[in-house]
Design a protein around this motif. Sequence first.
Motif, mmCIF file in Angstrom:
data_model
loop_
_atom_site.group_PDB
_atom_site.id
_atom_site.type_symbol
_atom_site.label_atom_id
_atom_site.label_comp_id
_atom_site.label_asym_id
_atom_site.label_seq_id
_atom_site.Cartn_x
_atom_site.Cartn_y
_atom_site.Cartn_z
ATOM 1 N N ALA A 19 5.158 39.863 -13.275
ATOM 2 C CA ALA A 19 3.720 39.590 -13.368
ATOM 3 C C ALA A 19 3.365 38.993 -14.725
ATOM 4 N N LEU A 20 3.966 39.495 -15.796
ATOM 5 C CA LEU A 20 3.698 38.953 -17.133
ATOM 6 C C LEU A 20 4.204 37.514 -17.243
ATOM 7 N N TYR A 21 5.375 37.221 -16.664
ATOM 8 C CA TYR A 21 5.878 35.848 -16.685
ATOM 9 C C TYR A 21 4.899 34.917 -15.965
ATOM 10 N N GLU A 22 4.425 35.343 -14.809
ATOM 11 C CA GLU A 22 3.517 34.494 -14.040
ATOM 12 C C GLU A 22 2.199 34.257 -14.761
ATOM 13 N N ARG A 23 1.833 35.170 -15.687
ATOM 14 C CA ARG A 23 0.621 34.964 -16.491
ATOM 15 C C ARG A 23 0.903 34.169 -17.760
ATOM 16 N N GLY A 24 2.152 33.767 -17.971
ATOM 17 C CA GLY A 24 2.485 32.984 -19.144
ATOM 18 C C GLY A 24 2.716 33.800 -20.399
ATOM 19 N N GLU A 25 2.834 35.116 -20.293
ATOM 20 C CA GLU A 25 3.059 35.977 -21.452
ATOM 21 C C GLU A 25 4.573 36.233 -21.555
ATOM 22 N N TYR A 26 5.290 35.217 -22.056
ATOM 23 C CA TYR A 26 6.744 35.215 -21.956
ATOM 24 C C TYR A 26 7.406 36.246 -22.863
ATOM 25 N N GLY A 27 6.861 36.467 -24.056
ATOM 26 C CA GLY A 27 7.433 37.470 -24.946
ATOM 27 C C GLY A 27 7.344 38.866 -24.368
ATOM 28 N N GLN A 28 6.171 39.228 -23.842
ATOM 29 C CA GLN A 28 6.007 40.536 -23.216
ATOM 30 C C GLN A 28 6.829 40.634 -21.938
ATOM 31 N N ALA A 29 6.932 39.534 -21.200
ATOM 32 C CA ALA A 29 7.740 39.532 -19.973
ATOM 33 C C ALA A 29 9.203 39.812 -20.301
ATOM 34 N N ARG A 30 9.690 39.216 -21.388
ATOM 35 C CA ARG A 30 11.081 39.444 -21.777
ATOM 36 C C ARG A 30 11.340 40.923 -22.041
ATOM 37 N N ARG A 31 10.461 41.563 -22.813
ATOM 38 C CA ARG A 31 10.664 42.973 -23.151
ATOM 39 C C ARG A 31 10.580 43.854 -21.901
ATOM 40 N N ALA A 32 9.627 43.559 -21.032
ATOM 41 C CA ALA A 32 9.459 44.361 -19.810
ATOM 42 C C ALA A 32 10.665 44.207 -18.878
ATOM 43 N N LEU A 33 11.172 42.985 -18.740
ATOM 44 C CA LEU A 33 12.296 42.742 -17.835
ATOM 45 C C LEU A 33 13.590 43.342 -18.377
ATOM 46 N N GLU A 34 13.784 43.301 -19.685
ATOM 47 C CA GLU A 34 14.959 43.954 -20.264
ATOM 48 C C GLU A 34 14.927 45.456 -20.002
ATOM 49 N N LEU A 35 13.725 46.050 -20.069
ATOM 50 C CA LEU A 35 13.587 47.472 -19.772
ATOM 51 C C LEU A 35 13.873 47.757 -18.304
ATOM 52 N N GLU A 36 13.391 46.909 -17.406
ATOM 53 C CA GLU A 36 13.632 47.100 -15.978
ATOM 54 C C GLU A 36 15.125 47.025 -15.647
ATOM 55 N N LEU A 37 15.850 46.139 -16.319
ATOM 56 C CA LEU A 37 17.273 45.995 -16.035
ATOM 57 C C LEU A 37 18.089 47.188 -16.512
ATOM 58 N N ARG A 38 17.512 48.018 -17.378
ATOM 59 C CA ARG A 38 18.200 49.239 -17.804
ATOM 60 C C ARG A 38 18.020 50.375 -16.803
ATOM 61 N N ASP A 39 17.120 50.195 -15.842
ATOM 62 C CA ASP A 39 16.834 51.236 -14.848
ATOM 63 C C ASP A 39 17.932 51.233 -13.781
#
Length: 270
Positions: A25-45
């Motif tokens: 959702a953050l990527y689709e809103r163009g917030e790429y820095g926050q998207a990167r941090r959120a996706l890295e966290l998701e991949l640790r799950d």
Amino acid sequence: MKSSILLCVLWLLPSVALAQSRGIALYERGEYGQARRALELELRDRSLGARERAAARLYLAASLHELGENADTRLQLEELWRSHPEQPVDPALFPPEFVLLAGELRKKVIAERQPSPDVKDPMAADSTESPGEPTEEPAASGRSWLLPEVFGFMDPAGKAVGVGGGLTYGSGSFELGARALLGREVGAGLQLGLVLGDGAFRPHVALRGTAIPGLSAYGGGPVVGARFALGPSFTALVDVGAELFKVSESGYRSFALTASAGFGFDLLSP
């Protein structure tokens, strides 16, 4: 009372929305820095399913590409194609240069995985694969969880709303929970169910027993719903249940159709 029911329904809707990946959702809103941090966290799950993990890695690579981190972009795409070579890259969702790069790296990784033409023994071909090549960790489908829960519930037939709390223990696909209900009357219940799948979205079926001691009403029935992983520890809960009651005193109905939604926090999460 109608306004109370409407407010409760509106309260239930965000739980479903939260099931979607926050990083995507953050990527689709163009917030790429926050998207990167959120996706890295998701991949640790470790509870993330294979399909959700592939999508998260693809969007992480796209976020890195937008941030100009070309080396990390290539590393993420190469890892994606090693683990999930079938993952589509929709040209309508990503920039053309990213789609082109993803296609080139997919061909490169697939070519690297092909056995050498001069290797006759298939076992020997397998042995040439680098032992240090990263592999995708399997989802921890057999783990246990212990969820303290808070939720809201409504009964459209009886025009009742309320809040509740509970404690659920699960292991593998099975879970057992106890609930306390605070509405016009205080209730308590037990629930035994199955949670299916191993991804972020897990369908849920169960049998529920409920007692309303103040009205001498006791009953139970089936429950269907879903569990949505919101990260390593948090889970969103959505259920619909139908229960038949044996009523010793007048003033309570013999059938209840309830909907509930809430959140749980896993005390056993690593």
